[in-house]
Design a protein around this motif. Structure first.
Motif, short mmCIF file in Angstrom:
data_model
loop_
_atom_site.label_atom_id
_atom_site.label_comp_id
_atom_site.label_asym_id
_atom_site.label_seq_id
_atom_site.Cartn_x
_atom_site.Cartn_y
_atom_site.Cartn_z
N ALA A 15 -19.82 6.92 -5.84
CA ALA A 15 -20.19 7.81 -4.73
C ALA A 15 -21.01 9.01 -5.19
O ALA A 15 -20.79 9.56 -6.26
N ARG A 16 -21.94 9.39 -4.32
CA ARG A 16 -22.67 10.65 -4.56
C ARG A 16 -21.77 11.83 -4.25
O ARG A 16 -21.84 12.86 -4.89
N ARG A 17 -20.94 11.67 -3.23
CA ARG A 17 -20.00 12.71 -2.82
C ARG A 17 -18.60 12.11 -2.85
O ARG A 17 -18.29 11.22 -2.06
N PRO A 18 -17.77 12.55 -3.78
CA PRO A 18 -16.43 11.97 -3.92
C PRO A 18 -15.59 12.10 -2.65
O PRO A 18 -15.68 13.09 -1.93
N LEU A 19 -14.77 11.11 -2.42
CA LEU A 19 -13.85 11.11 -1.29
C LEU A 19 -12.53 11.74 -1.72
O LEU A 19 -12.11 11.58 -2.86
N ASP A 20 -11.90 12.44 -0.78
CA ASP A 20 -10.64 13.13 -1.07
C ASP A 20 -9.62 12.74 0.00
O ASP A 20 -9.87 12.96 1.20
N LEU A 21 -8.50 12.20 -0.43
CA LEU A 21 -7.45 11.78 0.52
C LEU A 21 -6.85 12.96 1.28
O LEU A 21 -6.23 12.77 2.32
N ASN A 22 -7.05 14.18 0.80
CA ASN A 22 -6.51 15.36 1.47
C ASN A 22 -7.42 15.88 2.58
O ASN A 22 -7.05 16.81 3.29
N ASN A 23 -8.58 15.27 2.74
CA ASN A 23 -9.56 15.69 3.74
C ASN A 23 -9.59 14.68 4.88
O ASN A 23 -9.80 13.49 4.67
N GLU A 25 -11.76 14.10 7.32
CA GLU A 25 -13.03 13.38 7.48
C GLU A 25 -13.20 12.31 6.40
O GLU A 25 -13.69 11.23 6.68
N ASP A 26 -12.78 12.62 5.20
CA ASP A 26 -12.85 11.64 4.12
C ASP A 26 -11.91 10.47 4.39
O ASP A 26 -12.24 9.32 4.07
N ARG A 27 -10.76 10.72 4.96
CA ARG A 27 -9.83 9.63 5.29
C ARG A 27 -10.48 8.69 6.31
O ARG A 27 -10.32 7.48 6.23
N LYS A 28 -11.24 9.23 7.25
CA LYS A 28 -11.97 8.39 8.21
C LYS A 28 -13.04 7.57 7.49
O LYS A 28 -13.24 6.39 7.80
N ARG A 29 -13.71 8.18 6.52
CA ARG A 29 -14.73 7.46 5.74
C ARG A 29 -14.09 6.36 4.90
O ARG A 29 -14.66 5.28 4.74
N CYS A 64 -4.10 -1.26 1.13
CA CYS A 64 -4.75 0.06 1.16
C CYS A 64 -4.79 0.60 2.58
O CYS A 64 -4.52 1.78 2.82
N ALA A 65 -5.14 -0.27 3.53
CA ALA A 65 -5.22 0.14 4.93
C ALA A 65 -3.85 0.60 5.43
O ALA A 65 -3.74 1.63 6.12
N ALA A 66 -2.80 -0.12 5.09
CA ALA A 66 -1.45 0.25 5.51
C ALA A 66 -1.05 1.59 4.90
O ALA A 66 -0.46 2.44 5.58
N GLN A 67 -1.38 1.80 3.64
CA GLN A 67 -1.04 3.07 2.98
C GLN A 67 -1.81 4.22 3.62
O GLN A 67 -1.25 5.30 3.83
N LEU A 68 -3.08 4.00 3.93
CA LEU A 68 -3.88 5.05 4.57
C LEU A 68 -3.34 5.35 5.96
O LEU A 68 -3.27 6.51 6.37
N LYS A 69 -2.94 4.33 6.69
CA LYS A 69 -2.39 4.51 8.04
C LYS A 69 -1.08 5.29 7.98
O LYS A 69 -0.81 6.12 8.85
N MET A 70 -0.28 5.06 6.94
CA MET A 70 0.97 5.83 6.78
C MET A 70 0.65 7.29 6.46
O MET A 70 1.33 8.19 6.94
N LEU A 71 -0.39 7.51 5.67
CA LEU A 71 -0.79 8.86 5.30
C LEU A 71 -1.38 9.61 6.50
O LEU A 71 -1.12 10.79 6.69
N ASP A 72 -2.19 8.89 7.29
CA ASP A 72 -2.85 9.51 8.45
C ASP A 72 -2.87 8.51 9.60
O ASP A 72 -3.75 7.64 9.68
#
Length: 80
Positions: A15-23, A25-29, A64-72
């Motif tokens: 990535a040119r711009r790193p993704l952050d699980l704490n953000n 907008e990044d979680r949507k990306r 990964c999708a299930a983990q992300l859904k649990m996070l957000d």
């Protein structure tokens, strides 16, 4: 959660711009990226992967999708 963290780290390697699980907008990306990876063309690498490779890739991405859904719970998936 480690599967999701590994997935994000893999995406950040390119990535040119790193993704952050704490953000939020990044979680949507990240959700969008998982969706793209789950599309039939990407999942099978245009038919180049074996059935077992596709199944392993699918299992990892849905995990990964299930983990992300649990996070957000607000993130949306279309292929998952």
């Amino acid at each position: 959660m480690q599967t999701l963290i590994d997935y994000v780290a893999q995406k950040n390697a390119w990535a040119r711009r790193p993704l952050d699980l704490n953000n939020a907008e990044d979680r949507k990306r990240i959700a969008s990226s998982i969706d793209a990876d789950l599309s039939p063309e990407n999942l099978t690498c245009d038919g180049e992967l074996t059935r077992s490779q596709v199944q392993a890739k699918y299992k990892r991405l849905t995990h990964c999708a299930a983990q992300l859904k649990m996070l957000d719970p607000t993130v949306e998936f279309y292929e998952y």
